[in-house]
Design an enzyme around this catalytic site. Structure first.
Site, mmCIF file in Angstrom:
data_model
loop_
_atom_site.group_PDB
_atom_site.id
_atom_site.type_symbol
_atom_site.label_atom_id
_atom_site.label_comp_id
_atom_site.label_asym_id
_atom_site.label_seq_id
_atom_site.Cartn_x
_atom_site.Cartn_y
_atom_site.Cartn_z
ATOM 1 C CG ASN A 9 -1.786 1.226 1.318
ATOM 2 O OD1 ASN A 9 -1.913 1.989 0.355
ATOM 3 N ND2 ASN A 9 -2.401 1.439 2.470
ATOM 4 C CE LYS A 11 -0.266 3.230 4.702
ATOM 5 N NZ LYS A 11 -0.191 3.375 6.173
ATOM 6 C CG HIS A 94 -5.936 1.727 5.027
ATOM 7 N ND1 HIS A 94 -5.502 2.661 5.936
ATOM 8 C CD2 HIS A 94 -4.922 0.815 4.903
ATOM 9 C CE1 HIS A 94 -4.283 2.336 6.342
ATOM 10 N NE2 HIS A 94 -3.909 1.224 5.738
ATOM 11 C CD GLU A 96 -3.121 5.472 6.552
ATOM 12 O OE1 GLU A 96 -2.092 5.180 7.178
ATOM 13 O OE2 GLU A 96 -3.185 5.474 5.297
ATOM 14 C CD GLU A 166 -3.386 -2.437 7.216
ATOM 15 O OE1 GLU A 166 -2.215 -2.420 6.832
ATOM 16 O OE2 GLU A 166 -4.203 -1.545 6.944
ATOM 17 N N GLY A 172 2.271 2.071 10.833
ATOM 18 C CA GLY A 172 3.231 3.157 10.721
ATOM 19 C C GLY A 172 3.891 3.559 12.025
ATOM 20 C CB SER A 212 4.914 -1.907 11.710
ATOM 21 O OG SER A 212 4.434 -0.593 11.923
#
Length: 248
Positions: A9, A11, A94, A96, A166, A172, A212
């Site tokens: 991904n 991003k 996702h 985010e 996730e 991250g 991560s």
């Protein structure tokens, strides 16, 4: 035996020209006959990326799409726009997107249905916050996300889907869920799918771990019985992604 799938991904990283450079750098590093490899790149780079991976084992995915067929949705991307340029996968829901762009379980479900309608493979994301984990509601929360995401999805389509677990607290941050934590939740996801559909569907669906993921953590994570690969963030932009793909 489910075939592993490892997706990057990207991003909001890399211009179209930088995308070509990175793909050319990664091509020889991610060659694998045993693993499906997907690069999910920004919308502006999709056409460039599809062209750049021709003749390789790499497939291209989008990072998002809209649930309507077309219309007055300024700045959005429709499913048929993705398939028209040769995209095969799309990340949906996702964390985010949920946090910054107000996506809900209901809009995730609409997008999943639209993806299947157009022959796209959705990578359906789920995951809990640190507070939810500390309060012991992780499994309940994940089950809710999965059940709503797959509402009105046929068993035939569900078997083709990819689910990405996730934990939000590990995205991250450099923190990785322990192997035991990741396996526990991925197993619970598979059990949830079996409840909603049947055991055959649960055994067919592929479940990734994301958060991560690194070259050092991948072998142990991917060896777990219910973890079928990874959705990789930062490491997918580096040569180390080759080590993750070739984790054995």
């Amino acid at each position: 035996m489910r075939r592993k799938i490892i997706a990057g991904n990207w991003k909001m990283n890399k211009t179209p020209s930088e995308t070509v450079t990175l793909i050319n750098e990664l091509k020889p590093l991610v060659e694998s006959n045993d693993v499906d490899v997907v690069f999910c790149v920004p919308a502006i780079s999709l056409t460039t990326a599809v062209e750049a991976v021709k003749g390789t084992n790499i497939q291209i995915g989008a990072e998002n799409m809209h649930y309507e067929e077309n219309g007055a949705y300024t700045g959005e991307i429709a499913a048929n726009m993705l398939t028209d340029v040769g995209v095969n996968f799309v990340i949906i829901g996702h964390s985010e997107r949920r946090e910054y762009f107000a996506e809900t379980d209901e809009t995730v479900n609409k997008k999943v249905l639209k993806a299947f309608e157009h022959g796209l493979t959705p990578i359906v994301c789920c995951g809990e916050t640190l507070t939810q984990r500390e309060q012991g509601v992780t499994i309940d929360f994940i089950r809710q996300q999965i059940k709503i995401a797959f509402l009105n999805v046929s068993a035939e389509d569900a078997q083709k889907a990819v689910i990405a677990y996730e934990p939000i607290w590990a995205i991250g941050t450099g923190k990785v869920a322990t192997t035991e934590q990741a396996q526990e939740v991925c197993k619970a996801i598979r059990e949830c799918i079996a409840e909603v559909y049947d055991q055959a569907t649960a055994e067919a669906i592929r479940i990734q771990y994301g958060g991560s993921v690194s070259a050092s953590s991948a072998p142990e994570l991917f060896a777990q019985p219910d973890i079928d690969g990874g959705l990789v963030g930062g490491a997918s932009l580096k040569p180390d992604f080759g080590k993750i793909v070739n984790y054995k």
